[in-house]
Design a protein around this motif. Sequence first.
Motif, short mmCIF file in Angstrom:
data_model
loop_
_atom_site.label_atom_id
_atom_site.label_comp_id
_atom_site.label_asym_id
_atom_site.label_seq_id
_atom_site.Cartn_x
_atom_site.Cartn_y
_atom_site.Cartn_z
N LYS A 56 0.86 -1.20 0.00
CA LYS A 56 0.00 0.00 0.00
C LYS A 56 0.89 1.24 0.00
O LYS A 56 0.74 2.14 0.82
N TRP A 57 1.84 1.28 -0.93
CA TRP A 57 2.85 2.32 -0.95
C TRP A 57 2.28 3.74 -1.02
O TRP A 57 2.76 4.63 -0.32
N ILE A 58 1.30 3.96 -1.87
CA ILE A 58 0.74 5.32 -2.00
C ILE A 58 0.13 5.76 -0.67
O ILE A 58 0.35 6.89 -0.21
N LEU A 59 -0.61 4.87 -0.04
CA LEU A 59 -1.21 5.17 1.26
C LEU A 59 -0.13 5.45 2.31
O LEU A 59 -0.24 6.40 3.09
N VAL A 60 0.92 4.66 2.32
CA VAL A 60 1.99 4.80 3.31
C VAL A 60 2.78 6.09 3.09
O VAL A 60 3.09 6.81 4.04
N ILE A 61 3.10 6.39 1.86
CA ILE A 61 3.84 7.63 1.56
C ILE A 61 2.99 8.84 1.96
O ILE A 61 3.47 9.75 2.64
N SER A 64 2.72 8.97 5.76
CA SER A 64 3.98 9.39 6.36
C SER A 64 4.15 10.91 6.27
O SER A 64 4.54 11.56 7.24
N ILE A 65 3.84 11.47 5.12
CA ILE A 65 3.95 12.92 4.95
C ILE A 65 2.94 13.64 5.83
O ILE A 65 3.27 14.62 6.50
N LEU A 66 1.70 13.14 5.87
CA LEU A 66 0.69 13.76 6.72
C LEU A 66 1.07 13.66 8.19
O LEU A 66 0.88 14.61 8.96
N PHE A 67 1.62 12.52 8.59
CA PHE A 67 2.08 12.32 9.96
C PHE A 67 3.12 13.38 10.33
O PHE A 67 3.06 13.98 11.41
N GLU A 68 4.04 13.64 9.44
CA GLU A 68 5.08 14.64 9.69
C GLU A 68 4.52 16.07 9.70
O GLU A 68 4.98 16.91 10.47
N ILE A 69 3.53 16.33 8.86
CA ILE A 69 2.89 17.66 8.88
C ILE A 69 2.20 17.88 10.23
O ILE A 69 2.33 18.96 10.83
N ILE A 70 1.51 16.86 10.71
CA ILE A 70 0.85 16.97 12.02
C ILE A 70 1.89 17.15 13.12
O ILE A 70 1.70 17.97 14.03
N THR A 88 12.53 16.09 10.29
CA THR A 88 11.29 15.78 9.57
C THR A 88 11.58 14.97 8.32
O THR A 88 10.91 13.96 8.05
N ILE A 89 12.58 15.37 7.57
CA ILE A 89 12.94 14.66 6.33
C ILE A 89 13.46 13.26 6.66
O ILE A 89 13.09 12.28 6.01
N THR A 90 14.31 13.17 7.68
CA THR A 90 14.83 11.86 8.10
C THR A 90 13.70 10.94 8.54
O THR A 90 13.69 9.75 8.22
N ASP A 91 12.74 11.50 9.30
CA ASP A 91 11.61 10.69 9.77
C ASP A 91 10.84 10.06 8.60
O ASP A 91 10.47 8.89 8.66
N ILE A 92 10.61 10.82 7.56
CA ILE A 92 9.91 10.27 6.39
C ILE A 92 10.73 9.13 5.78
O ILE A 92 10.19 8.08 5.45
N GLY A 93 12.03 9.32 5.66
CA GLY A 93 12.90 8.27 5.15
C GLY A 93 12.89 7.04 6.05
O GLY A 93 12.82 5.90 5.56
N ILE A 94 12.93 7.22 7.35
CA ILE A 94 12.90 6.11 8.31
C ILE A 94 11.55 5.38 8.21
O ILE A 94 11.49 4.15 8.25
N ASN A 95 10.47 6.14 8.07
CA ASN A 95 9.14 5.53 7.92
C ASN A 95 9.12 4.61 6.71
O ASN A 95 8.67 3.46 6.79
N LEU A 96 9.59 5.12 5.59
CA LEU A 96 9.57 4.33 4.35
C LEU A 96 10.53 3.15 4.42
O LEU A 96 10.23 2.07 3.89
N LEU A 97 11.65 3.33 5.08
CA LEU A 97 12.59 2.23 5.27
C LEU A 97 11.95 1.11 6.10
O LEU A 97 12.06 -0.06 5.75
N GLY A 98 11.29 1.47 7.18
CA GLY A 98 10.61 0.48 8.01
C GLY A 98 9.56 -0.28 7.22
O GLY A 98 9.45 -1.50 7.30
#
Length: 108
Positions: A56-61, A64-70, A88-98
């Motif tokens: 569910k890559w589109i949903l996760v991406i 992840s971005i919405l999570f960081e905006i919040i 913030t940028i690292t968190d998005i990368g870590i989210n996608l890596l996980g």
Amino acid sequence: MANGILGTIFGYKIYQTSLVTKLSTKIYTGRFIYLDYWSILHFIFFYLIGIIYPNKWILVITGSILFEIIEEISSKKIQSLKEIKIDTITDIGINLLGYWIAQRFPII
């Protein structure tokens, strides 16, 4: 409003505890990366999301971005949750890596 939301979610004012301070402890800081203990929680959370909702890559991406905006909005209202841009940028990368690792190596 964010104070009320966090208080409701966690049942107490987590942003005023030492837990937030401990989670915010830097593990590694480089030119393009910022890791703290929050990063580990991000990784675990998105790893679990990857196991529960595979492919569910589109949903996760988007999530992840919405999570960081919040987080960014909340950090402006709650002093102890302040974030820097590289975090913030690292968190998005870590989210996608996980999430990616859960797709490749689901151990649960």
